[in-house]
Design a protein around this motif. Structure first.
Motif, PDB file in Angstrom:
ATOM      1  N   ASP A  84       0.810  -1.219   0.000  1.00  0.00           N
ATOM      2  CA  ASP A  84       0.000   0.000   0.000  1.00  0.00           C
ATOM      3  C   ASP A  84       0.841   1.266   0.000  1.00  0.00           C
ATOM      4  O   ASP A  84       0.539   2.219  -0.729  1.00  0.00           O
ATOM      5  N   ALA A  87       2.646   1.916  -3.386  1.00  0.00           N
ATOM      6  CA  ALA A  87       1.615   2.212  -4.386  1.00  0.00           C
ATOM      7  C   ALA A  87       1.026   3.603  -4.161  1.00  0.00           C
ATOM      8  O   ALA A  87       0.771   4.347  -5.120  1.00  0.00           O
ATOM      9  N   ASP A  88       0.814   3.969  -2.904  1.00  0.00           N
ATOM     10  CA  ASP A  88       0.301   5.308  -2.596  1.00  0.00           C
ATOM     11  C   ASP A  88       1.300   6.383  -3.024  1.00  0.00           C
ATOM     12  O   ASP A  88       0.915   7.428  -3.574  1.00  0.00           O
ATOM     13  N   ALA A  91       1.291   6.798  -6.748  1.00  0.00           N
ATOM     14  CA  ALA A  91       0.090   7.502  -7.195  1.00  0.00           C
ATOM     15  C   ALA A  91       0.207   9.005  -6.964  1.00  0.00           C
ATOM     16  O   ALA A  91      -0.236   9.813  -7.792  1.00  0.00           O
ATOM     17  N   ARG A  92       0.806   9.387  -5.839  1.00  0.00           N
ATOM     18  CA  ARG A  92       0.950  10.807  -5.528  1.00  0.00           C
ATOM     19  C   ARG A  92       2.007  11.479  -6.398  1.00  0.00           C
ATOM     20  O   ARG A  92       1.876  12.654  -6.756  1.00  0.00           O
ATOM     21  N   ARG A  94       3.085  11.117  -9.603  1.00  0.00           N
ATOM     22  CA  ARG A  94       2.886  10.595 -10.960  1.00  0.00           C
ATOM     23  C   ARG A  94       3.856  11.178 -11.976  1.00  0.00           C
ATOM     24  O   ARG A  94       4.121  10.561 -13.009  1.00  0.00           O
ATOM     25  N   ARG A 113      -1.819  -4.419  -5.989  1.00  0.00           N
ATOM     26  CA  ARG A 113      -1.705  -3.034  -6.448  1.00  0.00           C
ATOM     27  C   ARG A 113      -0.569  -2.818  -7.452  1.00  0.00           C
ATOM     28  O   ARG A 113      -0.346  -1.689  -7.897  1.00  0.00           O
ATOM     29  N   GLU A 116      -1.266  -0.958 -10.713  1.00  0.00           N
ATOM     30  CA  GLU A 116      -1.502   0.485 -10.700  1.00  0.00           C
ATOM     31  C   GLU A 116      -0.321   1.275 -11.255  1.00  0.00           C
ATOM     32  O   GLU A 116      -0.504   2.385 -11.756  1.00  0.00           O
ATOM     33  N   PHE A 117       0.888   0.718 -11.151  1.00  0.00           N
ATOM     34  CA  PHE A 117       2.054   1.513 -11.561  1.00  0.00           C
ATOM     35  C   PHE A 117       3.050   0.778 -12.451  1.00  0.00           C
ATOM     36  O   PHE A 117       4.002   1.392 -12.933  1.00  0.00           O
ATOM     37  N   ARG A 120       4.406   2.219 -15.686  1.00  0.00           N
ATOM     38  CA  ARG A 120       5.279   3.396 -15.611  1.00  0.00           C
ATOM     39  C   ARG A 120       6.739   3.042 -15.370  1.00  0.00           C
ATOM     40  O   ARG A 120       7.614   3.911 -15.477  1.00  0.00           O
TER      41      ARG A 120
END
Length: 324
Positions: A84, A87-88, A91-92, A94, A113, A116-117, A120
């Motif tokens: 988490d 991943a958080d 996300a922040r 980017r 998760r 999610e990234f 990238r």
């Protein structure tokens, strides 16, 4: 862009050093980043671990930390897992180029998760061929992973075992907000008792998050477990990230494997024996032998120069990002 030496760092606008942020599955577990500090200092890079707050950071911790809200500029974000917190952070941040580097073992099961990234990611690194396979499954990427070795092997001690000394490598008995725990402490405690009763000197390599009070009847090493392993004829413990590194020192290993323990196979591969009963501890320790070079390379990767290889991958990822 990321520089390769202090002179190049000084050439950045405003003279700012290249800045790399690290986010781990154990948000306050700075011990994973600590082995990277010498190379960062040599290159003139600024390295900081992202933490949710400073409550879990001990005074005097050498690893610089930063809060997400404090981040105004960075050249690279390195996630060491897909829990988490990493991943958080991804996300922040980017707009920050992203790399994944395995600094602690994961299980070969895709993290929920990771999707999610992972699109990238400009580069992925792992310590060894075996760890790379596990990390690939964990991230669900199916792409090239650079094998760079473990920075912990860059300054291995010379193995000078003291007669009768057994190093006990603990895990973490109780989960905290910093991270989880591993089953097997009762088995390891009982094994240590059997070894002590057989006349062995017990030297404890304490995990940074382990409950010290459980082991105070024995000598607790004042140096890190890898450095302490130089004194040991054999090491016994709950298999974890440090196992392949201790094997690289030349110390035979015995793994205590609780039935509930889930670990990747390469951590077991460096064990001369594994035991599920404390009654087997003395025999296993007496007959343990170092692993072969082939097994060692598969589990720990290239030994020496690992931090330099890792930072080279990071630098290239940053250069590509800024050129895009």
């Amino acid at each position: 862009m990321l520089g390769g030496a202090p002179a190049r760092a000084a050439a950045r606008p405003g003279g700012r050093a290249p800045r790399v942020l690290i986010a781990t599955n154990e948000p306050w577990g700075t011990y994973h980043a600590a082995p990277l500090l010498p190379e960062a200092q040599r290159l003139g890079w600024e390295l900081a671990q992202l933490v949710p707050d400073r409550t879990g950071i001990k005074p005097g911790d050498p690893v610089p930390v930063a809060l997400l809200d404090e981040v105004t500029d960075a050249d690279l974000l390195v996630v060491t897992g897909a829990g988490d917190w990493p991943a958080d952070c991804a996300a922040r941040l980017r707009r920050v180029p992203l790399v994944a580097s395995s600094l602690a073992y994961q299980l070969p099961v895709e993290a929920p998760r990771a999707k999610e990234f992972r699109g990238r990611l400009r580069a992925i690194t792992a310590s060894s061929p075996a760890e790379a396979k596990v990390f690939d499954d964990y991230l669900g990427t199916r792409r090239r992973i650079d094998v760079v070795g473990s920075p912990q092997t860059d300054a291995l001690p010379a193995h000078a075992p003291e007669a009768g000394t057994v190093l006990v490598l603990t895990s973490v008995t109780r989960s905290t907000q910093t991270g989880g725990s591993a089953p097997g402490t009762e088995l390891l405690l009982a094994a240590a008792e059997r070894l002590a009763a057989a006349g062995k000197h017990i030297l404890v390599g304490l995990h940074p998050r382990e409950d010290r009070s459980l082991w105070e009847r024995y000598e607790i090493s004042t140096v890190a477990s890898v450095q302490a392993s130089a004194r040991a004829e054999v090491a016994i413990g709950i298999p974890g990230t440090v196992f392949p590194v201790v094997a690289a020192v030349g110390v035979p290993l015995v793994g205590c494997t609780d039935p509930a323990l889930q670990i990747p196979g390469y951590l077991l591969s460096v064990c001369s024996h594994t035991i599920t009963s404390a009654d087997d501890a003395v025999t296993a320790a007496q007959s343990a032998e170092p692993v072969s070079r082939k097994v060692l390379y598969e589990a720990v990767g290239p030994v020496g120069g690992s931090a330099r290889r890792l930072f080279k991958v990071w630098r290239k990822a940053g250069l590509r990002a800024h050129a895009a």
